[in-house]
Design a protein around this motif. Structure first.
Motif, mmCIF file in Angstrom:
data_model
loop_
_atom_site.group_PDB
_atom_site.id
_atom_site.type_symbol
_atom_site.label_atom_id
_atom_site.label_comp_id
_atom_site.label_asym_id
_atom_site.label_seq_id
_atom_site.Cartn_x
_atom_site.Cartn_y
_atom_site.Cartn_z
ATOM 1 N N SER A 36 -8.113 -34.855 -20.608
ATOM 2 C CA SER A 36 -8.250 -34.332 -21.968
ATOM 3 C C SER A 36 -8.325 -32.804 -22.003
ATOM 4 N N PHE A 37 -8.524 -32.184 -20.873
ATOM 5 C CA PHE A 37 -8.792 -30.748 -20.846
ATOM 6 C C PHE A 37 -7.484 -29.949 -20.847
ATOM 7 N N TYR A 38 -7.322 -29.076 -21.845
ATOM 8 C CA TYR A 38 -6.148 -28.199 -21.853
ATOM 9 C C TYR A 38 -6.503 -26.826 -22.398
ATOM 10 N N ILE A 39 -5.697 -25.848 -22.011
ATOM 11 C CA ILE A 39 -5.809 -24.455 -22.446
ATOM 12 C C ILE A 39 -4.630 -24.163 -23.360
ATOM 13 N N GLN A 40 -4.879 -23.469 -24.486
ATOM 14 C CA GLN A 40 -3.790 -23.198 -25.422
ATOM 15 C C GLN A 40 -3.934 -21.798 -26.043
ATOM 16 N N PRO A 41 -3.291 -20.801 -25.446
ATOM 17 C CA PRO A 41 -3.249 -19.480 -26.069
ATOM 18 C C PRO A 41 -1.978 -19.310 -26.906
ATOM 19 N N THR A 42 -2.064 -18.535 -27.994
ATOM 20 C CA THR A 42 -0.910 -18.191 -28.818
ATOM 21 C C THR A 42 -1.001 -16.703 -29.133
ATOM 22 N N VAL A 43 0.059 -15.976 -28.848
ATOM 23 C CA VAL A 43 0.044 -14.526 -28.986
ATOM 24 C C VAL A 43 -0.353 -14.107 -30.400
ATOM 25 N N ASN A 44 -1.355 -13.207 -30.485
ATOM 26 C CA ASN A 44 -1.811 -12.613 -31.746
ATOM 27 C C ASN A 44 -2.260 -13.646 -32.775
ATOM 28 N N ASP A 45 -2.660 -14.831 -32.310
ATOM 29 C CA ASP A 45 -3.066 -15.869 -33.262
ATOM 30 C C ASP A 45 -4.337 -16.587 -32.816
ATOM 31 N N SER A 46 -4.355 -17.130 -31.596
ATOM 32 C CA SER A 46 -5.517 -17.903 -31.161
ATOM 33 C C SER A 46 -5.514 -18.039 -29.647
ATOM 34 N N TYR A 47 -6.670 -18.471 -29.134
ATOM 35 C CA TYR A 47 -6.813 -18.713 -27.691
ATOM 36 C C TYR A 47 -7.970 -19.705 -27.575
ATOM 37 N N GLN A 48 -7.685 -20.940 -27.204
ATOM 38 C CA GLN A 48 -8.725 -21.961 -27.216
ATOM 39 C C GLN A 48 -8.559 -22.937 -26.061
#
Length: 518
Positions: A36-48
């Motif tokens: 279930s564990f994942y990393i999700q960054p999005t440029v200039n929007d979010s990082y979670q």
């Protein structure tokens, strides 16, 4: 399997730490559902990050509360959403945590620098973050020109980031914990020689081409001048249009209406501003599902190839979803939609269209040629009248047009060669036309009449004829018959067919003598 589990627990003990809210406790979280564990960054929007954990009665699990921190690989994330679930006697929580660098809404600058002023990126960061008490620092990496911002202030840290990206479109926000790093695009985007190749390194590539936001025409309207004369309005310049002619040529006019800004009082400055608001190209969202489980680099420049489509371009990694603890789950990547990428897509689309059009034209030509051949090879025929009107119709065949294959001219008749077995009804026709005779008897006709059969049967009543006794023939006929069979003969008796005179033909001494019977 046991060694693999121990290895992953070792990773968790060193990489995934829970830090309680207002607490000194820092505990490794071992009750994590790995997949279930994942990393999700999005440029200039979010990082979670997002994950699910089960209740193992540990301190770490009980520290999972909103606003608590989770530290993964040295980066701090603040829990913003927690969803407990109680099912089948098992308690789990689904956690969504935001990178601490994106929690700048807690920093607020109430002061305002009124009016339009010129700033550097560092000026903006220093004004908004300079007096924060949460430990945020800042760093500017790369070279930026100065830009104008109106009424800076009365905003929080996240609003500050939006203003920076708006004023400096090349700015990329990529934090390191509470160090707010603003990169110039060219300082962060690097080509490391990696490639995304459809069907080789990637099993699925989805391209979403969307023209809903296209704007290639705007009317620039001046704000009203300040004036003491309330009866008449005065403006800095007359309204005028800015357009992107190439976009209009390709997509038609997409009018975005009026645009106005009280910062700009001359045509030149307003023209520049108006053109910056045009959106001449459709957006192109590229989503990639890799074949493997590898974490990419944000803003990494990669080569994208979709060979069946003929699409090759360079793109940048704008977002990804990576499962570091479950190697069976492929990495999902979102790529940028730069103008060059879009133009490459359009060229590939046009090339694919031309290929499809040519294939269609070739298919139509082939069909047309085949139809022409079929038309020229068609047959016609004249019906032959048959005695039996209920029988299958019979036709005399002919060619409708010149037929080079048959060597026939239009209208020539021809026959079809067949075999006895190929003629329907032939056996029945022959059998029906045959005359069948039964045996003849003394009372019924057959192959002969009954009278002839009686005569034939009567022949057995006659004895054989002799030169002295009559039988089936007379004595005289028997004598004559016997004479015919005696060879050689002395003389031949012959009758004149006209006079009836009887002549005797003899040969004596090699001479033929013919005498009349007295």
């Amino acid at each position: 399997m046991i060694l693999h589990l121990v290895f992953r627990l070792f990773i968790l003990a060193n990489k995934l730490i829970v830090k309680g809210l207002n607490s000194a406790y820092r505990e490794p979280l071992r009750s994590l559902v790995f997949s279930s564990f994942y990393i999700q960054p999005t440029v200039n929007d979010s990082y979670q990050i997002e994950f699910t954990a089960y209740d193992d009665k540990s301190v770490a699990f009980n520290l999972l509360t909103v606003e608590a921190s989770v530290i993964w690989d040295g980066q701090e994330f603040v829990i913003k959403q927690l969803v407990p679930d109680y099912s089948g006697g098992v308690t789990t929580v689904q956690v969504t945590a935001i990178h601490v660098g994106y929690c700048l809404d807690r920093v607020f600058q109430h002061s305002v620098k009124s009016g339009e002023k010129t700033y550097t990126v560092n000026d903006v960061l220093e004004f908004i973050l300079g007096s924060n008490e949460l430990g945020y620092t800042w760093q500017v990496i790369g070279n930026f020109e100065k830009a104008q911002i109106t009424d800076l202030g009365n905003c929080n840290g996240k609003d500050m980031l939006s203003k920076i990206v708006e004023a400096w479109p090349k700015a990329i926000f990529w934090p390191d914990n509470k160090n707010i790093r603003i990169f110039h695009h060219d300082s962060l985007a690097k080509n490391l020689g990696n490639r995304i190749d459809y069907l080789n390194s990637s099993k699925e590539i989805k391209l979403t081409y969307d023209s809903n936001e296209v704007v290639n025409k705007l009317r620039c309207v001046s704000v009203e001048k300040d004036s003491d004369d309330s009866k008449s309005s005065k403006y800095w310049f007359e309204p005028f249009y800015v357009t992107d002619d190439d976009s209009i040529k390709r997509f038609g006019v997409h009018d975005g209406g009026d645009v106005s800004d009280d910062r700009y009082h001359d045509v030149s400055a307003m023209t520049t501003y108006g053109k910056s608001k045009l959106v001449p190209e459709p957006s192109l969202a590229i989503e990639v599902t890799n074949n493997d489980n590898v974490e990419p680099n944000i803003e990494e420049i990669v080569r994208l190839e979709i060979r069946p489509f003929g699409y090759v371009t360079t793109v940048e990694v704008m977002s990804y979803q990576y499962y570091p603890l479950d190697k069976s789950q492929p990495t999902q990547i979102t790529l940028n939609n730069r103008t060059k990428t879009i133009l490459n897509y359009q060229r590939a689309s046009q090339s694919a269209f031309q290929s499809a059009l040519k294939a269609q034209q070739d298919a139509l030509k082939t069909a047309k040629d085949e139809a022409a051949v079929a038309l020229s090879h068609r047959l016609s025929g004249t019906r032959v009248e048959a005695p039996d009107s209920t029988a299958v119709p019979i036709f005399q065949l002919s060619v409708a047009d010149d037929n080079d294959d048959f060597g026939l001219k239009a209208g020539d008749s021809f026959a079809v060669k067949t075999t006895v077995d190929g003629v329907d009804g032939l056996d029945e026709k022959i059998a029906g036309a045959q005359i069948k005779y039964g045996p003849a008897t003394a009372n019924s006709d057959g192959l002969m009449t009954a009278a002839d059969r009686v005569k034939l049967d009567g022949l057995q009543n006659y004895a054989n004829a002799t030169p002295t006794n009559s039988g089936l023939m007379s004595v005289a006929d028997k004598v004559k018959l016997d004479k015919i069979g005696t060879e050689p003969v002395d003389a031949i008796q012959m009758k004149d067919a006209t006079t009836g005179s009887i002549y005797h033909l003899k040969i004596a001494d090699g001479k033929i003598n013919l005498t009349t019977e007295a």
